[in-house]
Design a protein around this motif. Structure first.
Motif, PDB file in Angstrom:
ATOM      1  N   LYS A  54      94.592  94.961  22.516  1.00 31.27           N
ATOM      2  CA  LYS A  54      95.700  95.048  23.471  1.00 31.27           C
ATOM      3  C   LYS A  54      95.850  96.447  24.053  1.00 31.27           C
ATOM      4  CE  LYS A  54      98.320  91.080  23.128  1.00 31.27           C
ATOM      5  NZ  LYS A  54      98.480  90.610  21.744  1.00 31.27           N
ATOM      6  N   LEU A  55      96.418  96.498  25.247  1.00 29.69           N
ATOM      7  CA  LEU A  55      96.712  97.773  25.881  1.00 29.69           C
ATOM      8  C   LEU A  55      98.158  98.155  25.578  1.00 29.69           C
ATOM      9  CD1 LEU A  55      95.162  97.135  29.386  1.00 29.69           C
ATOM     10  CD2 LEU A  55      94.300  98.723  27.698  1.00 29.69           C
ATOM     11  N   SER A  56      98.351  99.383  25.190  1.00 32.86           N
ATOM     12  CA  SER A  56      99.725  99.818  24.955  1.00 32.86           C
ATOM     13  C   SER A  56     100.292 100.398  26.247  1.00 32.86           C
ATOM     14  CB  SER A  56      99.752 100.860  23.848  1.00 32.86           C
ATOM     15  OG  SER A  56      99.079 102.015  24.285  1.00 32.86           O
ATOM     16  N   ARG A  57     101.615 100.714  26.204  1.00 32.96           N
ATOM     17  CA  ARG A  57     102.245 101.276  27.389  1.00 32.96           C
ATOM     18  C   ARG A  57     101.608 102.623  27.727  1.00 32.96           C
ATOM     19  NH1 ARG A  57     107.590 103.244  29.190  1.00 32.96           N
ATOM     20  NH2 ARG A  57     107.497 104.623  27.402  1.00 32.96           N
ATOM     21  N   HIS A  58     101.263 103.350  26.681  1.00 36.39           N
ATOM     22  CA  HIS A  58     100.614 104.647  26.826  1.00 36.39           C
ATOM     23  C   HIS A  58      99.308 104.502  27.606  1.00 36.39           C
ATOM     24  CE1 HIS A  58      99.674 108.738  25.803  1.00 36.39           C
ATOM     25  NE2 HIS A  58      98.547 108.384  25.223  1.00 36.39           N
ATOM     26  N   ASP A  59      98.495 103.495  27.214  1.00 37.91           N
ATOM     27  CA  ASP A  59      97.218 103.252  27.896  1.00 37.91           C
ATOM     28  C   ASP A  59      97.440 102.954  29.370  1.00 37.91           C
ATOM     29  OD1 ASP A  59      95.641 103.588  25.681  1.00 37.91           O
ATOM     30  OD2 ASP A  59      95.815 101.496  25.065  1.00 37.91           O
ATOM     31  N   LEU A  60      98.429 102.063  29.623  1.00 33.76           N
ATOM     32  CA  LEU A  60      98.676 101.667  31.015  1.00 33.76           C
ATOM     33  C   LEU A  60      99.075 102.875  31.848  1.00 33.76           C
ATOM     34  CD1 LEU A  60     100.514  98.267  30.603  1.00 33.76           C
ATOM     35  CD2 LEU A  60      98.207  98.689  31.456  1.00 33.76           C
ATOM     36  N   LEU A  61      99.937 103.731  31.270  1.00 35.15           N
ATOM     37  CA  LEU A  61     100.369 104.930  31.991  1.00 35.15           C
ATOM     38  C   LEU A  61      99.172 105.820  32.301  1.00 35.15           C
ATOM     39  CD1 LEU A  61     103.739 105.908  30.335  1.00 35.15           C
ATOM     40  CD2 LEU A  61     103.318 105.236  32.700  1.00 35.15           C
ATOM     41  N   MET A  62      98.305 105.992  31.286  1.00 33.17           N
ATOM     42  CA  MET A  62      97.117 106.837  31.499  1.00 33.17           C
ATOM     43  C   MET A  62      96.250 106.283  32.609  1.00 33.17           C
ATOM     44  SD  MET A  62      95.554 108.421  28.078  1.00 33.17           S
ATOM     45  CE  MET A  62      95.225 106.926  27.205  1.00 33.17           C
ATOM     46  N   MET A  63      96.006 104.950  32.565  1.00 30.98           N
ATOM     47  CA  MET A  63      95.150 104.328  33.581  1.00 30.98           C
ATOM     48  C   MET A  63      95.759 104.476  34.963  1.00 30.98           C
ATOM     49  SD  MET A  63      93.899 100.791  31.936  1.00 30.98           S
ATOM     50  CE  MET A  63      92.453 100.697  30.948  1.00 30.98           C
ATOM     51  N   GLY A  64      97.060 104.172  35.053  1.00 30.55           N
ATOM     52  CA  GLY A  64      97.730 104.263  36.346  1.00 30.55           C
ATOM     53  C   GLY A  64      97.682 105.682  36.893  1.00 30.55           C
ATOM     54  N   GLY A  65      97.959 106.646  36.047  1.00 29.91           N
ATOM     55  CA  GLY A  65      97.952 108.037  36.478  1.00 29.91           C
ATOM     56  C   GLY A  65      96.582 108.460  36.954  1.00 29.91           C
ATOM     57  N   ALA A  66      95.558 108.085  36.149  1.00 29.99           N
ATOM     58  CA  ALA A  66      94.194 108.463  36.529  1.00 29.99           C
ATOM     59  C   ALA A  66      93.824 107.808  37.852  1.00 29.99           C
ATOM     60  CB  ALA A  66      93.217 108.046  35.431  1.00 29.99           C
ATOM     61  N   GLY A  67      94.215 106.546  38.020  1.00 26.15           N
ATOM     62  CA  GLY A  67      93.893 105.832  39.257  1.00 26.15           C
ATOM     63  C   GLY A  67      94.530 106.500  40.457  1.00 26.15           C
ATOM     64  N   LEU A  68      95.833 106.795  40.341  1.00 23.09           N
ATOM     65  CA  LEU A  68      96.544 107.429  41.457  1.00 23.09           C
ATOM     66  C   LEU A  68      95.897 108.759  41.819  1.00 23.09           C
ATOM     67  CD1 LEU A  68     100.365 106.886  40.918  1.00 23.09           C
ATOM     68  CD2 LEU A  68      98.906 106.150  42.823  1.00 23.09           C
ATOM     69  N   SER A  69      95.636 109.551  40.798  1.00 25.37           N
ATOM     70  CA  SER A  69      95.112 110.885  41.098  1.00 25.37           C
ATOM     71  C   SER A  69      93.700 110.803  41.653  1.00 25.37           C
ATOM     72  CB  SER A  69      95.183 111.762  39.862  1.00 25.37           C
ATOM     73  OG  SER A  69      93.976 111.753  39.190  1.00 25.37           O
ATOM     74  N   ALA A  70      92.910 109.812  41.181  1.00 30.84           N
ATOM     75  CA  ALA A  70      91.554 109.664  41.720  1.00 30.84           C
ATOM     76  C   ALA A  70      91.605 109.294  43.187  1.00 30.84           C
ATOM     77  CB  ALA A  70      90.795 108.597  40.931  1.00 30.84           C
ATOM     78  N   ILE A  71      92.485 108.334  43.545  1.00 31.53           N
ATOM     79  CA  ILE A  71      92.555 107.898  44.945  1.00 31.53           C
ATOM     80  C   ILE A  71      93.051 109.036  45.830  1.00 31.53           C
ATOM     81  CG2 ILE A  71      93.782 106.366  46.522  1.00 31.53           C
ATOM     82  CD1 ILE A  71      93.595 104.223  44.405  1.00 31.53           C
ATOM     83  N   SER A  72      94.076 109.764  45.357  1.00 33.44           N
ATOM     84  CA  SER A  72      94.578 110.861  46.207  1.00 33.44           C
ATOM     85  C   SER A  72      93.523 111.941  46.389  1.00 33.44           C
ATOM     86  CB  SER A  72      95.843 111.480  45.613  1.00 33.44           C
ATOM     87  OG  SER A  72      96.358 110.722  44.590  1.00 33.44           O
ATOM     88  N   THR A  73      92.810 112.281  45.304  1.00 31.84           N
ATOM     89  CA  THR A  73      91.771 113.305  45.433  1.00 31.84           C
ATOM     90  C   THR A  73      90.695 112.863  46.401  1.00 31.84           C
ATOM     91  OG1 THR A  73      92.156 113.630  43.085  1.00 31.84           O
ATOM     92  CG2 THR A  73      90.378 114.886  44.071  1.00 31.84           C
ATOM     93  N   THR A  74      90.294 111.576  46.294  1.00 32.30           N
ATOM     94  CA  THR A  74      89.245 111.093  47.197  1.00 32.30           C
ATOM     95  C   THR A  74      89.714 111.133  48.638  1.00 32.30           C
ATOM     96  OG1 THR A  74      88.836 109.529  45.429  1.00 32.30           O
ATOM     97  CG2 THR A  74      87.507 109.309  47.382  1.00 32.30           C
TER      98      THR A  74
END
Lengths: 423, 350
Positions: A54-74
């Motif tokens: 299972k994914l914890s809330r912590h994991d989801l936050l990490m994934m979401g944050g990484a995704g947002l920052s990757a898209i903005s950087t690109t």
């Protein structure tokens, strides 16, 4: 020893050596060392069950944050900093950035094995996403390009005999290719299925060396490229025996290609029939052919159906052998013995080679129809083959019960008749 | 044979009687015999005949190909393998170029398909939630059943236009590698023509990868799903992460299946005809530049030339087909050997 604390926080392999309690070694002779583990002290902290999936809330936050920052950087990279462009490049750069950022964020709180695990999870998931995305584009693109043709009713009822490449889509259709596909497939089913099933029974029932040889040859022939099956029939049937190019020739070529495929998968299915069923039948005194006919084949029926349907799905989509043996026809031809006959894949292949957009739309329409046909066959195979050997659907179970009652009735009647005769 | 074996086992299993009863004759073993009735004899004849029929059909195809190919092979001899032209009327023909093209297409296909199929197989068996698994399995199976002409259309009309960017990028940054270089292309100029990158081995290889991927994935998934639960749970119990378990347990267990599945896909890639014929523009020279326009394969050669060939030309095509068949045969048998030899392969069949 810190046994208790490490046991309660089993999170990484690294601390494995700490978990092992200090061994008590007693020497009995030179080579016999018995290791007796000492009793661990009772645990002070209650153990928690480790959650792997299972994914914890912590994991989801990490994934979401990484995704947002990757898209903005690109976006920054593509719009402002560098002269990069292109959708594919955007996705690729964003993906690489996402993985790097995700790994960096994760490594703040997690140990190295956990970070590797998280990154690999992302990679495995994305490979499945790539595969499904490709499948989705194939299906959607084919239907979208063929939609103009597919939405016309005459596309399914007319042939192309009086329709030129420049005529609008309101005229002409691919009914001749649909009929051709059905005829060629039906004929090759008639040729292959009885032979393939009996041959698979032979492979399973006979333990002789001949059966081994047949199995090896069949395995070898599954490697035969389909174009060679076409070339074989083209030379033997059309050039040497001087028959016409026809639906029959095409179905012979398709049969040669389908035969080893069906034999192999039917062989595998028959091997899955539980041995105790066969033995029970033999123990009741049934001869072998009755065992096969009444026990083995009914048990494996759904599996054999599946292998036949999957073989047909391959055969329906074959283009190359049909190209060589049946030729291309624009008119309806229901006579399999003479004159060229076309099937859906070949029609699609020939139509898209034309430079006219209407012909290309017709080609995609033919491809979409073909795909739909394969989809139907495939769903049929899933429904029929969903059950394992020996597992019955409700209706089958009921039918089996009725049959069983009738058998009992018959046997009892026979006993009474015999008993009557004896007395 | 069986009867004597039975006797032997029964003799050893015979109870040893106490001394007083020794004089009584020992119980003799029942002779077992197997003699089919009329029905069984008919059954044997029927199944045996079908086996023989299948054997003769398959044998006929192989022998016929070999016999028909002989005139062409006799004429050229060894140079059949080294000539790259294809002009049977002038006696100048060989499979060097087409066979190299076939191998290159298959290599691109496997290189593209292998990581995706392995990742997908592992995703299905290890990562995906249970409710998603059967759907994914069905979708991958469906992908294997999509006819190759549909993939060909997809590659020609959709993929080709979108892949040129990647071709150009690979050429620009990795052009110094021999197989990524393109003659007559100027990757630094954005206005340069895209046509040097179309109809290439690379595009055809990616399309063939779409057909190869599901085949590889099915074999690998089968193998990974047979990882003994004891070893899997043992790794977890020792505190391994999921990737740790995959690396230490699943991948070593499935090694034979991975290699075998990859080669099975290679066998399919080598024989693919129609998608290659649609995409590639045929040429007959020895070139390993996969990004460059033009390429060839044995099956595309046969499909393109069978109609314009006379008797000798057909013999030459048969020889090329025979060479292709020999290659796929070797690949497939090696694949099944790897699968059967692996720990997981004893029960699986692919």
């Amino acid at each position: 020893m810190t046994t208790t604390s490490t046991l309660s926080s089993m999170s990484s392999l690294a601390s494995l050596s700490d978990v092992m309690p200090e061994p008590t070694v007693r020497s009995r002779g030179a080579h016999h060392l018995t290791t007796l583990p000492s009793m661990p002290e009772p645990l002070l902290v209650p153990q928690q069950r480790r959650v792997i999936g299972k994914l914890s809330r912590h994991d989801l936050l990490m994934m979401g944050g990484a995704g947002l920052s990757a898209i903005s950087t690109t976006m920054l990279l593509f719009g402002r900093l560098t002269p990069l462009s292109g959708t594919f490049g955007f996705v690729a750069v964003a993906f690489v950035l996402y993985i790097v950022i995700y790994a960096v964020i994760a490594s703040v709180t997690e140990s190295r094995p956990t970070v590797v695990d998280k990154v690999m999870n992302v990679l495995l998931t994305s490979s499945a996403v790539v595969a499904l995305f490709a499948l989705a584009t194939v299906i959607i693109f084919t239907i979208a390009r063929g939609w103009q043709a597919l939405k016309q009713a005459n596309f399914y009822t007319d042939d192309l005999s009086s329709t030129g490449p420049l005529d609008p889509l309101e005229q002409g259709g691919i009914s001749h290719a649909i009929v051709g596909t059905l005829i060629i497939t039906f004929l090759s089913l008639v040729f292959t299925v009885p032979l393939a099933v009996v041959c698979a029974v032979f492979l399973n029932e006979s333990k002789s060396r001949a059966a081994q040889l047949v199995r090896t040859v069949v395995t070898a022939m599954t490697a035969l490229p389909s174009i060679l099956a076409g070339l074989f029939v083209f030379v033997v049937w059309i050039l040497v025996l001087e028959f016409q190019r026809s639906g029959l020739a095409a179905s012979i070529a398709v049969s040669i290609m389908m035969l080893p495929i069906i034999i192999r998968s039917a062989d595998v299915v028959l091997r899955l029939v539980p041995g105790n069923l066969r033995e029970a039948s033999s123990a009741l005194g049934a001869p072998r052919w009755r065992t096969v006919w009444h026990v083995v084949l009914p048990t494996a029926r759904s599996g054999i159906m599946t292998s036949v349907i999957l073989g047909v799905a391959r055969g329906v989509g074959e283009t190359a052998p049909v190209l060589l043996t049946a030729g291309y026809a624009a008119a309806m031809n229901v006579d399999a013995l003479k004159n060229p006959m076309v099937n859906l894949p070949l029609a699609a292949f020939e139509l898209v080679r034309s430079p006219q957009p209407t012909q290309i739309a017709r080609g995609f329409g033919a491809a979409a129809t073909l795909m739909l046909l394969v989809l139907v066959l495939f769903s049929l195979a899933r429904i029929l083959g969903g059950r394992q050997a020996g597992h019955l659907s409700k209706r089958q179970a009921k039918r089996r019960l009725v049959q069983s009652c009738r058998d009992l009735d018959r046997m009892e009647r026979r006993i009474t008749v015999r008993g009557g005769a004896a007395t | 044979m069986t009867a004597t074996q039975m006797t032997a086992t029964q003799m050893t299993a015979t109870t040893v009687l106490p001394q007083s009863q020794r004089d009584v004759a020992p119980p003799s073993a029942r002779t077992l015999y197997q003699r089919g009735g009329r029905g069984d004899r008919f059954f044997d004849a029927l199944t045996g005949t079908s086996g023989l029929l299948v054997l003769s059909i398959m044998g006929a195809v192989g022998v016929f190909l070999a016999v028909q190919a002989t005139p062409a092979l006799r004429k050229t001899g060894f140079s059949f393998l080294t000539t790259s032209e294809w002009q049977p009327d002038r006696g100048q023909f060989g499979i060097a170029a087409v066979l190299l093209g076939t191998v290159l297409i298959a290599a691109v296909a496997v290189a593209v398909a292998l990581p995706i199929s392995m990742g997908t197989a592992l995703f299905i068996t290890e990562v995906a939630p249970r409710w998603l698994r059967s759907t994914l399995v069905a979708l991958i199976d469906l992908m294997a059943a999509v006819p190759s002409v549909v993939y060909g259309l997809w590659g020609l009309f959709l993929l080709q236009g979108n892949i040129i960017g990647i071709s150009r990028w690979l050429n620009r940054w990795f052009g110094w590698l021999p197989f990524f270089s393109v003659e007559g292309a100027d990757p630094t100029s954005p206005l340069s023509s895209a046509s040097v990158y179309t109809a290439s081995t690379f595009v055809a290889g990616i399309v063939v990868a779409m057909m190869v991927m599901p085949i590889q994935c099915v074999v690998m998934r089968e193998v990974f799903s047979q990882v003994p639960p004891g070893e899997r749970e043992g790794a977890y119990a020792l505190g391994s992460t999921r990737w740790g378990m995959i690396r230490v347990v699943a991948l070593p267990f499935g090694r034979g299946g991975i290699i075998g599945g990859a080669m099975l896909g290679l066998g399919r890639a080598l024989g693919e005809t129609i998608a290659v014929l649609l995409i590639i523009s045929p040429r007959f020279d020895l070139s390993i530049h996969v990004l460059e326009a033009g390429g060839n394969s044995v099956s595309a050669l046969i499909a393109g030339r069978y109609n314009e060939s006379n008797g000798f030309g057909l013999s030459a095509l048969m020889a090329a087909g025979l060479a292709l068949f020999a290659v796929t045969l070797v690949v497939n048998f090696t694949a099944s050997w790897f699968i059967a030899r692996s720990r997981s392969g004893a029960s699986s069949d692919a």
